[in-house]
Write a protein that holds these residues in place. Structure first.
Motif, PDB file in Angstrom:
ATOM      1  N   VAL A  17      66.136  13.111  -5.061  1.00 19.38           N
ATOM      2  CA  VAL A  17      65.254  13.429  -6.182  1.00 19.38           C
ATOM      3  C   VAL A  17      64.779  14.869  -6.001  1.00 19.38           C
ATOM      4  O   VAL A  17      64.303  15.244  -4.932  1.00 19.38           O
ATOM      5  CB  VAL A  17      64.060  12.454  -6.238  1.00 19.38           C
ATOM      6  CG1 VAL A  17      63.141  12.800  -7.393  1.00 19.38           C
ATOM      7  CG2 VAL A  17      64.551  11.021  -6.376  1.00 19.38           C
ATOM      8  N   ILE A  18      64.911  15.679  -7.054  1.00 17.46           N
ATOM      9  CA  ILE A  18      64.572  17.100  -6.959  1.00 17.46           C
ATOM     10  C   ILE A  18      63.314  17.456  -7.732  1.00 17.46           C
ATOM     11  O   ILE A  18      62.870  18.601  -7.681  1.00 17.46           O
ATOM     12  CB  ILE A  18      65.747  17.985  -7.426  1.00 17.46           C
ATOM     13  CG1 ILE A  18      66.128  17.686  -8.862  1.00 17.46           C
ATOM     14  CG2 ILE A  18      66.918  17.832  -6.491  1.00 17.46           C
ATOM     15  CD1 ILE A  18      67.114  18.644  -9.479  1.00 17.46           C
ATOM     16  N   GLY A  20      59.420  15.640  -9.587  1.00 15.73           N
ATOM     17  CA  GLY A  20      58.566  14.493  -9.852  1.00 15.73           C
ATOM     18  C   GLY A  20      57.818  14.027  -8.615  1.00 15.73           C
ATOM     19  O   GLY A  20      57.879  14.644  -7.551  1.00 15.73           O
ATOM     20  N   LYS A  21      57.125  12.916  -8.744  1.00 19.55           N
ATOM     21  CA  LYS A  21      56.290  12.430  -7.646  1.00 19.55           C
ATOM     22  C   LYS A  21      57.102  11.932  -6.453  1.00 19.55           C
ATOM     23  O   LYS A  21      56.588  11.858  -5.348  1.00 19.55           O
ATOM     24  CB  LYS A  21      55.342  11.339  -8.141  1.00 19.55           C
ATOM     25  CG  LYS A  21      56.025  10.036  -8.504  1.00 19.55           C
ATOM     26  CD  LYS A  21      55.022   8.978  -8.926  1.00 19.55           C
ATOM     27  CE  LYS A  21      55.736   7.667  -9.197  1.00 19.55           C
ATOM     28  NZ  LYS A  21      54.834   6.633  -9.627  1.00 19.55           N
ATOM     29  N   SER A  22      58.362  11.607  -6.654  1.00 22.43           N
ATOM     30  CA  SER A  22      59.232  11.136  -5.577  1.00 22.43           C
ATOM     31  C   SER A  22      60.145  12.236  -5.055  1.00 22.43           C
ATOM     32  O   SER A  22      61.166  11.958  -4.439  1.00 22.43           O
ATOM     33  CB  SER A  22      60.081   9.970  -6.078  1.00 22.43           C
ATOM     34  OG  SER A  22      59.272   8.911  -6.513  1.00 22.43           O
ATOM     35  N   LYS A  23      59.775  13.495  -5.275  1.00 27.30           N
ATOM     36  CA  LYS A  23      60.617  14.634  -4.888  1.00 27.30           C
ATOM     37  C   LYS A  23      60.941  14.581  -3.395  1.00 27.30           C
ATOM     38  O   LYS A  23      60.074  14.342  -2.566  1.00 27.30           O
ATOM     39  CB  LYS A  23      59.894  15.944  -5.215  1.00 27.30           C
ATOM     40  CG  LYS A  23      60.686  17.181  -4.883  1.00 27.30           C
ATOM     41  CD  LYS A  23      59.936  18.426  -5.289  1.00 27.30           C
ATOM     42  CE  LYS A  23      60.734  19.663  -4.943  1.00 27.30           C
ATOM     43  NZ  LYS A  23      60.071  20.875  -5.418  1.00 27.30           N
ATOM     44  N   GLY A  24      62.226  14.796  -3.084  1.00 27.26           N
ATOM     45  CA  GLY A  24      62.677  14.820  -1.699  1.00 27.26           C
ATOM     46  C   GLY A  24      63.222  13.501  -1.201  1.00 27.26           C
ATOM     47  O   GLY A  24      63.925  13.461  -0.190  1.00 27.26           O
ATOM     48  N   LEU A  25      62.935  12.406  -1.881  1.00 31.07           N
ATOM     49  CA  LEU A  25      63.433  11.103  -1.449  1.00 31.07           C
ATOM     50  C   LEU A  25      64.912  10.952  -1.787  1.00 31.07           C
ATOM     51  O   LEU A  25      65.404  11.506  -2.762  1.00 31.07           O
ATOM     52  CB  LEU A  25      62.634   9.973  -2.106  1.00 31.07           C
ATOM     53  CG  LEU A  25      61.171   9.858  -1.691  1.00 31.07           C
ATOM     54  CD1 LEU A  25      60.515   8.701  -2.435  1.00 31.07           C
ATOM     55  CD2 LEU A  25      61.049   9.647  -0.201  1.00 31.07           C
ATOM     56  N   GLU A  26      65.617  10.207  -0.940  1.00 30.28           N
ATOM     57  CA  GLU A  26      67.040   9.956  -1.148  1.00 30.28           C
ATOM     58  C   GLU A  26      67.267   8.468  -1.309  1.00 30.28           C
ATOM     59  O   GLU A  26      66.516   7.658  -0.777  1.00 30.28           O
ATOM     60  CB  GLU A  26      67.847  10.470   0.044  1.00 30.28           C
ATOM     61  CG  GLU A  26      67.726  11.948   0.263  1.00 30.28           C
ATOM     62  CD  GLU A  26      68.428  12.414   1.529  1.00 30.28           C
ATOM     63  OE1 GLU A  26      69.055  11.578   2.215  1.00 30.28           O
ATOM     64  OE2 GLU A  26      68.349  13.607   1.834  1.00 30.28           O
ATOM     65  N   GLY A  27      68.320   8.126  -2.036  1.00 29.57           N
ATOM     66  CA  GLY A  27      68.653   6.726  -2.209  1.00 29.57           C
ATOM     67  C   GLY A  27      69.952   6.551  -2.965  1.00 29.57           C
ATOM     68  O   GLY A  27      70.560   7.517  -3.428  1.00 29.57           O
ATOM     69  N   LYS A  28      70.362   5.298  -3.075  1.00 24.18           N
ATOM     70  CA  LYS A  28      71.597   4.950  -3.763  1.00 24.18           C
ATOM     71  C   LYS A  28      71.271   4.515  -5.181  1.00 24.18           C
ATOM     72  O   LYS A  28      70.265   3.829  -5.405  1.00 24.18           O
ATOM     73  CB  LYS A  28      72.290   3.820  -3.005  1.00 24.18           C
ATOM     74  CG  LYS A  28      73.686   3.498  -3.500  1.00 24.18           C
ATOM     75  CD  LYS A  28      74.388   2.569  -2.545  1.00 24.18           C
ATOM     76  CE  LYS A  28      73.983   1.144  -2.839  1.00 24.18           C
ATOM     77  NZ  LYS A  28      74.763   0.152  -2.076  1.00 24.18           N
ATOM     78  N   ILE A  29      72.105   4.912  -6.131  1.00 22.03           N
ATOM     79  CA  ILE A  29      71.876   4.526  -7.524  1.00 22.03           C
ATOM     80  C   ILE A  29      72.210   3.045  -7.703  1.00 22.03           C
ATOM     81  O   ILE A  29      73.321   2.613  -7.401  1.00 22.03           O
ATOM     82  CB  ILE A  29      72.691   5.403  -8.483  1.00 22.03           C
ATOM     83  CG1 ILE A  29      72.175   6.832  -8.429  1.00 22.03           C
ATOM     84  CG2 ILE A  29      72.639   4.853  -9.899  1.00 22.03           C
ATOM     85  CD1 ILE A  29      72.829   7.773  -9.389  1.00 22.03           C
ATOM     86  N   ILE A  30      71.227   2.298  -8.184  1.00 20.61           N
ATOM     87  CA  ILE A  30      71.391   0.856  -8.419  1.00 20.61           C
ATOM     88  C   ILE A  30      71.941   0.605  -9.815  1.00 20.61           C
ATOM     89  O   ILE A  30      72.803  -0.249 -10.017  1.00 20.61           O
ATOM     90  CB  ILE A  30      70.037   0.133  -8.289  1.00 20.61           C
ATOM     91  CG1 ILE A  30      69.464   0.333  -6.896  1.00 20.61           C
ATOM     92  CG2 ILE A  30      70.175  -1.332  -8.618  1.00 20.61           C
ATOM     93  CD1 ILE A  30      68.045  -0.164  -6.761  1.00 20.61           C
TER      94      ILE A  30
END
Length: 129
Positions: A17-18, A20-30
């Protein structure tokens, strides 16, 4: 209704995530929601949802506060690719490009012919994703 835009990410892609409030978090697209141009990323943009207590079958009850992922706009995520730098593998963000490659296609009668297929490539490394 506007034409549906082709998105640069697919279900199962690793993204960061680049904005918003979750900037910097990584994850897999569900899940990908192409009509709304949004994606749902595992562990990102978590919200609490209040569900009504309902009588379930066999006498059980369901309800309460549930935490789940909410959709995030596709422009706020970037694809992650693995590169090797100084002998170590690391994940870096990249933009997505498309190349047309020649492939052998097969007709229903068994004969083959040369055709083209579009593949996603990493703009940073030039490799196929």
């Amino acid at each position: 209704m506007a034409a549906q835009r082709k998105l640069h990410v697919k279900k199962g892609d690793q993204v960061r995530v680049i904005a918003g409030k979750s900037k910097g978090l990584e994850g897999k697209i569900i899940q990908v929601l192409p009509d709304a141009e949004k994606v749902i990323v595992e562990g990102v943009n978590r919200v609490k949802k209040h569900t009504k207590v309902q009588q379930a079958q066999r006498g059980g009850t369901t309800g309460g506060i549930v935490t789940q992922e909410a959709p995030i706009h596709v422009s706020n995520v970037m694809l992650l690719v693995e590169i090797e730098k100084d002998g170590k593998k690391q994940k870096v963000t990249t933009r997505v490009g498309y190349n047309r490659v020649e492939v052998q296609k097969r007709r229903p009668d068994g004969s083959t012919y040369a055709g083209f297929r579009s593949v996603r490539i990493s703009r940073r490394t030039g490799e196929e994703i």
